[in-house]
Design a protein around this motif. Structure first.
Motif, mmCIF file in Angstrom:
data_model
loop_
_atom_site.group_PDB
_atom_site.id
_atom_site.type_symbol
_atom_site.label_atom_id
_atom_site.label_comp_id
_atom_site.label_asym_id
_atom_site.label_seq_id
_atom_site.Cartn_x
_atom_site.Cartn_y
_atom_site.Cartn_z
ATOM 1 N N VAL A 160 0.875 -1.164 0.000
ATOM 2 C CA VAL A 160 0.000 0.000 0.000
ATOM 3 C C VAL A 160 0.915 1.216 0.000
ATOM 4 N N CYS A 161 0.808 2.041 -1.047
ATOM 5 C CA CYS A 161 1.738 3.149 -1.253
ATOM 6 C C CYS A 161 0.951 4.459 -1.331
ATOM 7 N N PHE A 162 1.639 5.560 -1.662
ATOM 8 C CA PHE A 162 1.062 6.885 -1.434
ATOM 9 C C PHE A 162 0.991 7.740 -2.692
ATOM 10 N N ALA A 163 -0.207 8.224 -3.002
ATOM 11 C CA ALA A 163 -0.377 9.244 -4.027
ATOM 12 C C ALA A 163 -0.159 10.613 -3.395
ATOM 13 N N SER A 164 0.576 11.459 -4.097
ATOM 14 C CA SER A 164 0.912 12.779 -3.566
ATOM 15 C C SER A 164 -0.254 13.752 -3.682
ATOM 16 N N HIS A 165 -0.089 14.878 -2.993
ATOM 17 C CA HIS A 165 -1.055 15.974 -3.083
ATOM 18 C C HIS A 165 -0.246 17.274 -3.128
ATOM 19 N N VAL A 166 0.583 17.374 -4.182
ATOM 20 C CA VAL A 166 1.479 18.518 -4.296
ATOM 21 C C VAL A 166 0.717 19.718 -4.848
ATOM 22 N N PRO A 167 1.225 20.928 -4.615
ATOM 23 C CA PRO A 167 0.523 22.129 -5.104
ATOM 24 C C PRO A 167 0.412 22.151 -6.626
ATOM 25 N N GLY A 168 -0.625 22.805 -7.112
ATOM 26 C CA GLY A 168 -0.768 23.050 -8.540
ATOM 27 C C GLY A 168 -1.597 22.047 -9.289
ATOM 28 N N ARG A 169 -1.900 20.916 -8.659
ATOM 29 C CA ARG A 169 -2.735 19.907 -9.324
ATOM 30 C C ARG A 169 -3.722 19.346 -8.316
ATOM 31 N N GLY A 170 -4.868 18.945 -8.820
ATOM 32 C CA GLY A 170 -5.907 18.428 -7.941
ATOM 33 C C GLY A 170 -5.612 17.031 -7.445
ATOM 34 N N MET A 171 -6.279 16.665 -6.366
ATOM 35 C CA MET A 171 -6.076 15.350 -5.752
ATOM 36 C C MET A 171 -6.458 14.218 -6.696
ATOM 37 N N VAL A 172 -7.598 14.329 -7.349
ATOM 38 C CA VAL A 172 -8.058 13.237 -8.216
ATOM 39 C C VAL A 172 -7.082 13.027 -9.363
ATOM 40 N N GLU A 173 -6.606 14.107 -9.953
ATOM 41 C CA GLU A 173 -5.613 14.006 -11.027
ATOM 42 C C GLU A 173 -4.382 13.258 -10.548
ATOM 43 N N GLN A 174 -3.920 13.579 -9.349
ATOM 44 C CA GLN A 174 -2.707 12.938 -8.841
ATOM 45 C C GLN A 174 -2.947 11.475 -8.469
ATOM 46 N N PHE A 175 -4.127 11.167 -7.933
ATOM 47 C CA PHE A 175 -4.460 9.780 -7.621
ATOM 48 C C PHE A 175 -4.484 8.939 -8.895
ATOM 49 N N HIS A 200 -2.848 4.728 -0.595
ATOM 50 C CA HIS A 200 -3.255 5.774 0.337
ATOM 51 C C HIS A 200 -3.207 7.115 -0.401
ATOM 52 N N GLN A 201 -4.111 8.014 -0.068
ATOM 53 C CA GLN A 201 -4.074 9.365 -0.625
ATOM 54 C C GLN A 201 -3.616 10.346 0.449
ATOM 55 N N ILE A 202 -2.493 11.023 0.203
ATOM 56 C CA ILE A 202 -2.013 12.072 1.104
ATOM 57 C C ILE A 202 -2.907 13.306 0.950
ATOM 58 N N VAL A 203 -3.159 13.996 2.051
ATOM 59 C CA VAL A 203 -3.928 15.238 2.029
ATOM 60 C C VAL A 203 -3.059 16.347 2.633
ATOM 61 N N THR A 204 -2.760 17.376 1.833
ATOM 62 C CA THR A 204 -1.923 18.480 2.317
ATOM 63 C C THR A 204 -2.647 19.817 2.333
ATOM 64 N N ARG A 205 -3.870 19.877 1.829
ATOM 65 C CA ARG A 205 -4.647 21.119 1.858
ATOM 66 C C ARG A 205 -6.122 20.765 1.961
ATOM 67 N N THR A 206 -6.902 21.711 2.442
ATOM 68 C CA THR A 206 -8.299 21.407 2.756
ATOM 69 C C THR A 206 -9.249 22.454 2.194
ATOM 70 N N ASP A 207 -8.976 22.905 0.984
ATOM 71 C CA ASP A 207 -9.887 23.811 0.303
ATOM 72 C C ASP A 207 -11.199 23.079 0.013
ATOM 73 N N ALA A 254 -7.339 3.263 -0.445
ATOM 74 C CA ALA A 254 -7.281 2.450 0.773
ATOM 75 C C ALA A 254 -7.476 3.289 2.021
ATOM 76 N N GLY A 255 -7.262 4.593 1.906
ATOM 77 C CA GLY A 255 -7.409 5.486 3.047
ATOM 78 C C GLY A 255 -6.736 6.807 2.762
ATOM 79 N N LEU A 256 -6.763 7.699 3.746
ATOM 80 C CA LEU A 256 -6.123 9.005 3.657
ATOM 81 C C LEU A 256 -4.943 9.053 4.622
ATOM 82 N N LYS A 257 -3.972 9.901 4.293
ATOM 83 C CA LYS A 257 -2.860 10.135 5.206
ATOM 84 C C LYS A 257 -2.698 11.623 5.420
#
Length: 468
Positions: free
Chosen positions: A91-106, A123-130, A147-150
């Motif tokens: 189980v590994c991690f999709a990033s949530h870096v600035p400039g792109r949406g979460m779904v795109e990165q997943f 796992h989906q990392i969450v770094t912002r909560t707009d 699988a979950g959020l981090k």
């Protein structure tokens, strides 16, 4: 009935039992467990333990960072290391870096996983909560099978405030996703780092003293209090010491929905490794940091009792020599500029078996529970993964409990140029690994090609499994 493959005469180990039997496999699936089974291919497992393939629930593989770099172990290389060490799912991690949406990165990360040799969940990392992240993106990645959020409570580019964390917990509760948390107090750590640097403390060991156990304990208590407020399960990642485990035990006693994992490096290495000469100490920089020998000794009680229910690698491989690795800011960089993380996918199971089972600190059934069954339950993969039973995927490890191996980095065929366990002699080693019914590793020879792995969707909501 004649099966495609029969594994004969092995000692089967599950999270609940140890017994001798044959396993009949049809295609990718275990069909039956019995005696005297017939197969077109017969594998003699006399003298070997037959266990479920390991599930590593915490792996940073080919992951993008906010500075534009990508973790140096890609899916093909990291999954090779996994298989060679007895792990068949990650189980590994999709990033949530600035400039792109979460779904795109997943979705992009799932495509990257197409080069994996092992089955993988994300796992989906969450770094912002707009509003877009909370109201649209988290529900969508839940629908797509995360699988979950981090969330992180530390690091400049990742940490969330308590208010942001609560927003994530609300969204996770609505979407049926467990939230895993990196617990360290960001502001307090920044305060101590600044004090260390002002005093001229730049060495690798200062990394450990800048992140003392109390700051991990405080953040863990705070994370559990917020989870309790929302009444939603959380998981505490990489518990490093007994005082944090004790805090978790108290919370569980009062009914808080919290589970926890630790990693082999907290059970086999200590902060003294950070004191190695020159730049060598940088190999052992990870967060939370390595602790004392007394801390290491105290952790085993919480594994036996189930307070800590999972052992994951937290594989986060940065090369020692590479330009994007530990020395990316130069070999004279202070500790705060050295990337945090160590490789561990291939060594997770052998190191835990040696330090835990061989020493009598944990049982064989504990070993299977910690490395396979509990993570399968936690991430909604059980009983497809994590056990040996009719209908389960034929992900199996044939383990020689008497084989002695000196660990060297070249055993694992990854892109990372060192292992923190170099030279460690262990007893107990995988001699064959099967992934969905096919032999993937045999006597150290890697047989499974990239692209053989599949994306794993949770088969049931992951937000409310029992404490491991």
């Amino acid at each position: 009935m004649t099966f495609d493959v029969v594994i004969r005469n092995g000692t089967i180990v599950t999270a609940g039992d140890v017994f001798t039997a044959d396993i009949g496999i049809t295609g990718e699936t275990i069909s039956t467990i019995g005696q005297g089974l017939s197969g077109r291919q017969v594998i003699d497992a006399t003298g070997l333990l037959v266990m479920p393939g390991g599930i590593d629930g915490h792996c940073h593989i080919e992951q993008e960072e906010a500075d534009g770099t990508v973790h140096e172990d890609d899916f093909a290389s990291a999954s090779a290391s996994a298989l060679l060490g007895g792990t068949t799912s990650v189980v590994c991690f999709a990033s949530h870096v600035p400039g792109r949406g979460m779904v795109e990165q997943f979705e992009a990360y799932r495509r990257r996983g197409g080069r994996s040799r092992v089955d993988f969940a994300i796992h989906q990392i969450v770094t912002r909560t707009d509003a877009g992240t909370i109201e649209q993106d988290i529900p969508e990645i839940a629908r797509q099978g995360a699988a979950g959020l981090k969330v992180f409570m530390t690091y400049d580019d990742f940490h969330l405030t308590d208010g942001q964390f609560l927003r994530v917990l609300d969204a996770a509760k609505a979407g049926g996703l467990i939230v895993s948390v990196h617990c360290e107090n960001y502001d307090a750590i920044r305060h101590v780092i600044d004090a260390h640097l002002a005093a001229g403390r730049t060495d690798a060991h200062a990394h450990a003293t800048s992140r003392p156990p109390g700051l991990e304990r405080e953040a863990t208590y705070r994370a559990m209090a917020l989870g309790e407020l929302v009444d939603h399960p959380i998981q505490i990642f990489h518990v490093s010491c007994p005082e944090v485990a004790e805090e978790i035990a108290r919370a569980r006693h009062r009914g808080v929905k919290v589970s926890a994992e630790t990693c082999p490096h907290y059970l086999a290495l200590t902060e003294n490794d950070l004191k190695r000469d020159g730049f060598e100490g940088s190999k052992y920089i990870c967060s939370p940091p390595l602790r004392t020998q007394a801390d290491q000794d105290g952790m085993w009680k919480y594994l036996r009792e189930g307070v800590i229910g999972i052992v994951s690698s937290d594989h986060c491989g940065y090369t020692f020599e590479g330009s994007n690795g530990k020395a990316r800011h130069g070999r004279d960089a202070d500790f705060s500029l050295i990337p945090n993380g160590m490789p561990g996918l291939g060594t997770r199971m052998p190191v835990l078996f040696h330090t835990g089972v061989n020493s009598g600190r944990i049982s064989l059934t504990d070993f299977v529970r910690l490395t396979a069954t509990a993570p399968a339950r936690r991430y909604g993969l059980y009983p497809r993964k994590g056990t040996i039973a009719p209908g389960s995927d034929a992900d199996l490890v044939l383990w020689d409990p008497a084989r002695q191996v000196r660990i060297t980095n070249d055993l694992f065929q990854g892109n990372i140029d060192y292992t923190p366990y170099e030279g460690l002699h262990v007893t107990g080693w995988p001699v064959m690994v099967m992934a969905r019914g096919a032999v993937a590793v045999q006597h150290g020879q890697l047989l499974r090609a990239p692209t053989a792995g599949r994306f794993l969707r949770p088969e049931h909501p992951t937000a409310h499994p029992a404490n491991d």
